[in-house]
Design a protein around this motif. Sequence first.
Motif, short mmCIF file in Angstrom:
data_model
loop_
_atom_site.label_atom_id
_atom_site.label_comp_id
_atom_site.label_asym_id
_atom_site.label_seq_id
_atom_site.Cartn_x
_atom_site.Cartn_y
_atom_site.Cartn_z
N ALA A 1 34.73 58.63 41.69
CA ALA A 1 33.85 57.25 41.09
C ALA A 1 35.01 56.37 41.26
N SER A 2 36.42 57.35 41.30
CA SER A 2 37.51 55.99 41.58
C SER A 2 37.78 55.96 42.60
N LEU A 3 37.17 56.18 43.90
CA LEU A 3 37.73 55.29 44.65
C LEU A 3 37.25 53.67 45.09
N PRO A 4 36.21 52.65 44.12
CA PRO A 4 35.88 51.81 44.68
C PRO A 4 36.54 51.64 43.23
N ALA A 5 37.49 52.38 42.65
CA ALA A 5 38.52 51.06 42.01
C ALA A 5 39.90 50.80 42.29
N LEU A 6 40.22 52.17 43.30
CA LEU A 6 41.26 52.45 44.06
C LEU A 6 41.14 51.01 45.50
N HIS A 7 39.69 51.10 46.03
CA HIS A 7 39.94 49.83 47.00
C HIS A 7 39.88 48.63 46.67
N ALA A 8 39.45 48.39 45.38
CA ALA A 8 39.38 46.63 44.18
C ALA A 8 41.01 46.71 44.57
N TYR A 9 41.63 47.95 43.89
CA TYR A 9 43.27 47.42 43.76
C TYR A 9 43.99 47.07 45.16
N GLY A 10 43.73 47.74 46.15
CA GLY A 10 44.20 47.25 47.36
C GLY A 10 43.84 46.05 47.69
N ARG A 11 42.66 45.54 47.49
CA ARG A 11 41.98 44.35 47.29
C ARG A 11 42.70 43.07 46.93
N ARG A 12 42.89 43.28 45.32
CA ARG A 12 43.87 42.50 44.67
C ARG A 12 45.15 42.85 45.31
N ARG A 13 45.48 43.25 45.17
CA ARG A 13 47.34 43.61 45.17
C ARG A 13 47.39 42.74 47.07
N ALA A 14 46.33 42.57 48.28
CA ALA A 14 46.99 41.91 48.77
C ALA A 14 47.37 39.80 48.64
N ALA A 15 45.32 39.95 47.77
CA ALA A 15 45.15 38.39 47.58
C ALA A 15 46.59 38.03 46.33
N ALA A 16 46.79 39.00 45.60
CA ALA A 16 48.33 38.21 44.73
C ALA A 16 49.30 38.35 46.01
N THR A 17 49.76 39.08 46.84
CA THR A 17 50.56 38.51 47.47
C THR A 17 50.33 37.87 48.73
N ALA A 18 49.54 37.43 48.86
CA ALA A 18 48.60 36.32 49.85
C ALA A 18 49.46 35.24 49.26
N THR A 19 49.55 34.62 47.72
CA THR A 19 49.15 33.96 47.05
C THR A 19 51.38 33.37 46.67
N ALA A 20 51.82 34.32 46.51
CA ALA A 20 53.05 34.55 46.04
C ALA A 20 53.89 35.83 46.45
N VAL A 21 54.79 35.91 47.45
CA VAL A 21 55.80 36.97 47.68
C VAL A 21 56.74 37.52 46.47
N ASP A 22 56.43 38.49 45.41
CA ASP A 22 58.18 38.67 44.86
C ASP A 22 59.10 39.73 45.71
N PRO A 23 60.35 39.02 45.87
CA PRO A 23 60.79 40.17 46.64
C PRO A 23 61.30 41.34 46.14
N LEU A 24 60.35 41.63 44.56
CA LEU A 24 61.13 42.90 44.02
C LEU A 24 59.77 43.28 44.85
N VAL A 25 58.55 43.26 45.21
CA VAL A 25 57.85 44.13 45.57
C VAL A 25 57.66 44.30 47.01
N GLY A 26 58.07 43.27 47.81
CA GLY A 26 58.20 43.19 48.99
C GLY A 26 57.48 44.19 49.98
N GLU A 27 57.80 45.37 49.78
CA GLU A 27 57.13 47.19 50.26
C GLU A 27 55.63 46.83 50.35
N LEU A 28 54.51 46.45 50.39
CA LEU A 28 53.74 47.05 50.18
C LEU A 28 53.08 48.11 51.15
N SER A 29 52.83 48.62 50.39
CA SER A 29 51.81 50.65 51.00
C SER A 29 51.41 50.89 50.25
#
Length: 452
Positions: free
Chosen positions: A424-452
């Motif tokens: 049941a936790s797998l869909p939430a992990l998928h949502a995290y990856g999708r939301r993180r990518a969307a946030a990075t596309a709009t504003a890149v923080d040099p402190l976050v930088g490395e996405l993995s």
Amino acid sequence: MTAAPLSRRQLAGYALGSVGTGIHSTVPGLLLLYFMTDALGVPAGVAGLVVALPKAWDALFNPTVGAASDREALRTGRRTRILLAGALALPVAFAAMFLSPLTGTGAAIWVAVTFVLASSAFALFQVPYVALPAEMSERPGERTRIMVWRIVCLTLGILVAGGLAPAVVALAGDGRRGYAVMGLVIAALLAATLLIPVLGARKIPARPGPEPLGLRAALRTARGNRAFFALLGAFVLQAAAVAIMLAAAPYTATYWLGGYGLTSVLFVCLVAPSAIAVPLWGRAAARWGRLRCLTAATALFALAAAALWPAAGDGAAHVAATLALCALLGTAYAALQVLPLSLLPDTVHADAARTGRLQSGAFTGLWTAGETAGLAAGPGLFSLALAAAGFVASTTDRPVAQTATARAGVLLGFSLVPALLMLASLPALHAYGRRRAAATATAVDPLVGELS
């Protein structure tokens, strides 16, 4: 905060506190429910409420501690005072949990009160402690390094607690006396390990934001961090899965594998491989990405947990198969510990880029509140399953033979239910990856930088 690599002394000084947090997180989850139902004569349903309700209080209390930690950080530039209060209070409250002079209803009240006190003291330590990595380094790779050290020590604490606590109970004569001696021994270990990071925290400058926020304002600010809440949702489900398996372990040893004495063996097989696997998962995450590795480990845990259903039973072959699967679970469990915590500071820094505030305390308060809710849900659900299956409470001098249905309820909590929660936790992990990518596309923080 520094961009320079942290020394091994700095890493060890911080991480050793996780030996203590691992001990406290493990022993109540492993033994408290069993202590009440099989030593104090508390009915399973009541015992489950005793375990769950103090944790529900934590879910409200932890965010308050997080906001208070941010206010202290602004006022003093450090998070030391609240950290110290928790380190001093927790060992005393922990020992009191296992010193009940009563049985039945009186024992349930005693354990409930002392567990609330212990959980509150733990929150005072844990919330500012988890906030520190975001302020120790500005680099995601360095923060992952911090988490690897921390999880190695956390695993050591879990291993020591899970292997030592049941053994001390047995050596001290079982029953209420055995649990009392165990509580005092574990309390001494807590005192020795929690004070070490308090000393190191005096040298870590905090950056909570330009002005202190109250609890409600901090929660409003955090609400926009959708990636954080997706990651938190997955972590809560995974914590519940691990907690219900932990609560079921002594029952499984007693009613399926041949005796309570196998609890320590079962636990060591579950946790020992994770001590070796933590650095390996760290290297794998550096190569293939933290989120990919976390997803793979979640699926592996679910498959191994489901396989316990046909594997458990009487006889050497069944015991060997169960222990082997527990070793596989321990390998996956290592990733479930280190990788979400290495991703958490990234969400904090991403939020800082969005709001202009680095509110480590507020987010770690929410995180530990969610973790606490998951850890409470596990034993609570398991106790309800025991009650529904007809499990009968007993005291040490008056054991009770359990029905086949009650025994099936025990095994269900040790295998299929944790497997379903992990899936049941797998869909939430998928949502995290999708939301993180969307946030990075709009504003890149040099402190976050490395996405993995």
